[in-house]
Design a protein around this motif. Structure first.
Motif, PDB file in Angstrom:
ATOM      1  N   GLN A 194       0.817  -1.203   0.000  1.00  0.00           N
ATOM      2  CA  GLN A 194       0.000   0.000   0.000  1.00  0.00           C
ATOM      3  C   GLN A 194       0.859   1.265   0.000  1.00  0.00           C
ATOM      4  O   GLN A 194       0.380   2.349  -0.281  1.00  0.00           O
ATOM      5  CB  GLN A 194      -0.928   0.015   1.221  1.00  0.00           C
ATOM      6  N   THR A 195       2.135   1.106   0.310  1.00  0.00           N
ATOM      7  CA  THR A 195       3.030   2.247   0.434  1.00  0.00           C
ATOM      8  C   THR A 195       3.360   2.836  -0.930  1.00  0.00           C
ATOM      9  O   THR A 195       3.671   2.096  -1.859  1.00  0.00           O
ATOM     10  CB  THR A 195       4.345   1.811   1.114  1.00  0.00           C
ATOM     11  N   PRO A 196       3.294   4.148  -1.098  1.00  0.00           N
ATOM     12  CA  PRO A 196       3.766   4.743  -2.359  1.00  0.00           C
ATOM     13  C   PRO A 196       5.224   4.365  -2.610  1.00  0.00           C
ATOM     14  O   PRO A 196       6.020   4.222  -1.669  1.00  0.00           O
ATOM     15  CB  PRO A 196       3.616   6.249  -2.113  1.00  0.00           C
ATOM     16  N   LEU A 197       5.584   4.212  -3.877  1.00  0.00           N
ATOM     17  CA  LEU A 197       6.925   3.761  -4.202  1.00  0.00           C
ATOM     18  C   LEU A 197       7.981   4.833  -4.006  1.00  0.00           C
ATOM     19  O   LEU A 197       9.167   4.560  -4.131  1.00  0.00           O
ATOM     20  CB  LEU A 197       6.964   3.233  -5.638  1.00  0.00           C
ATOM     21  N   TYR A 198       7.556   6.068  -3.713  1.00  0.00           N
ATOM     22  CA  TYR A 198       8.547   7.096  -3.401  1.00  0.00           C
ATOM     23  C   TYR A 198       8.851   7.151  -1.909  1.00  0.00           C
ATOM     24  O   TYR A 198       9.571   8.046  -1.457  1.00  0.00           O
ATOM     25  CB  TYR A 198       8.110   8.470  -3.916  1.00  0.00           C
ATOM     26  N   PHE A 199       8.321   6.204  -1.127  1.00  0.00           N
ATOM     27  CA  PHE A 199       8.711   6.005   0.270  1.00  0.00           C
ATOM     28  C   PHE A 199       9.563   4.740   0.331  1.00  0.00           C
ATOM     29  O   PHE A 199       9.217   3.727  -0.283  1.00  0.00           O
ATOM     30  CB  PHE A 199       7.495   5.828   1.177  1.00  0.00           C
ATOM     31  N   ASP A 200      10.640   4.784   1.119  1.00  0.00           N
ATOM     32  CA  ASP A 200      11.481   3.590   1.185  1.00  0.00           C
ATOM     33  C   ASP A 200      10.835   2.454   1.969  1.00  0.00           C
ATOM     34  O   ASP A 200      11.339   1.333   1.965  1.00  0.00           O
ATOM     35  CB  ASP A 200      12.862   3.922   1.761  1.00  0.00           C
ATOM     36  N   ALA A 201       9.694   2.685   2.590  1.00  0.00           N
ATOM     37  CA  ALA A 201       9.017   1.640   3.346  1.00  0.00           C
ATOM     38  C   ALA A 201       8.543   0.489   2.457  1.00  0.00           C
ATOM     39  O   ALA A 201       8.286  -0.607   2.958  1.00  0.00           O
ATOM     40  CB  ALA A 201       7.832   2.220   4.117  1.00  0.00           C
ATOM     41  N   PHE A 202       8.435   0.705   1.150  1.00  0.00           N
ATOM     42  CA  PHE A 202       7.962  -0.380   0.287  1.00  0.00           C
ATOM     43  C   PHE A 202       8.966  -1.530   0.215  1.00  0.00           C
ATOM     44  O   PHE A 202       8.636  -2.639  -0.216  1.00  0.00           O
ATOM     45  CB  PHE A 202       7.636   0.146  -1.113  1.00  0.00           C
ATOM     46  N   PHE A 203      10.210  -1.291   0.657  1.00  0.00           N
ATOM     47  CA  PHE A 203      11.190  -2.373   0.736  1.00  0.00           C
ATOM     48  C   PHE A 203      10.669  -3.548   1.543  1.00  0.00           C
ATOM     49  O   PHE A 203      11.011  -4.696   1.285  1.00  0.00           O
ATOM     50  CB  PHE A 203      12.492  -1.880   1.387  1.00  0.00           C
TER      51      PHE A 203
END
Length: 211
Positions: A194-203
């Motif tokens: 659900q995290t936008p790909l411009y946040f590093d949380a998508f890792f």
């Protein structure tokens, strides 16, 4: 392990037909995302890019992640932007980076016309079909070390002026290697993003799946 691409390289040859990343529109198998990422990396290398920022300005999709990986294959670091970001914010990021290359798709290529960017623009659909140059990619890998940057993510900052935060291979690898024993995923696990790909949380969703 010293390079985040090793996660994909260890998994793709073993299960090339298995879905790696999917969206409501389409999916990419491990074999497909590996091939496309190497093609993008080969194209960027052929255009003289190395250890430079590569902006990925695409609609959120599986191929956006393949573009990220392609920049890493070229020995560069990717900078994710989103089509829904305000033009003023994107302009500030371009002013800070002064990037030499932007990877875009059919939904974003025309948006660049209204921004302060005059560098090269590449359509993902075209560069992902570039012939893979295995020898060139191997030579790039030989030059890379685990502290090389792989991305810059821009935060809003307390002043509202975007500020870049850099991540490197070692930082991501250490994070994933400590996260996976906690999550305990197996080959049947499916991660939702659900995290936008411009946040590093998508890792937290992508790299455990590759691992």
């Amino acid at each position: 392990m010293t390079n985040v691409l090793e996660y994909l390289e260890q998994t793709a040859p073993r299960v090339p037909e298995k879905i790696a990343i999917g969206s409501p529109e389409y999916s990419l198998t491990y074999g497909e995302i590996w091939q496309e990422a190497k093609a993008v990396g080969s194209f960027l290398h052929s255009n003289g890019l190395y250890s430079q920022s590569v902006v990925v300005f695409m609609k959120k999709s599986p191929r956006t992640i393949a573009a990220f990986l392609g920049a890493i294959y070229a020995g560069c670091y990717y900078v994710p932007l989103d089509e829904e970001m305000p033009a003023h914010r994107i302009g500030l990021i371009f002013d800070t980076l002064n990037p030499q290359a932007v990877i875009c798709d059919e939904t974003t290529v025309n948006l660049l016309d209204g921004l302060s960017y005059t560098g090269a623009r590449y359509l993902y659909s075209e560069i992902s079909a570039f012939p893979v140059e295995e020898a060139a990619l191997a030579a790039i890998r030989d030059r890379q070390i685990d502290t090389d940057p792989i991305y810059i993510v821009f935060t809003s900052g307390s002043t509202g002026i975007p500020k870049g935060v850099t991540g490197c291979h070692r930082g991501v690898i250490d994070y994933i290697e400590n996260l996976c024993p906690v999550l305990q995923p197996d080959e049947d696990s499916v991660f939702g993003n659900q995290t936008p790909l411009y946040f590093d949380a998508f890792f937290k969703e992508v790299f455990p799946a590759f691992r």
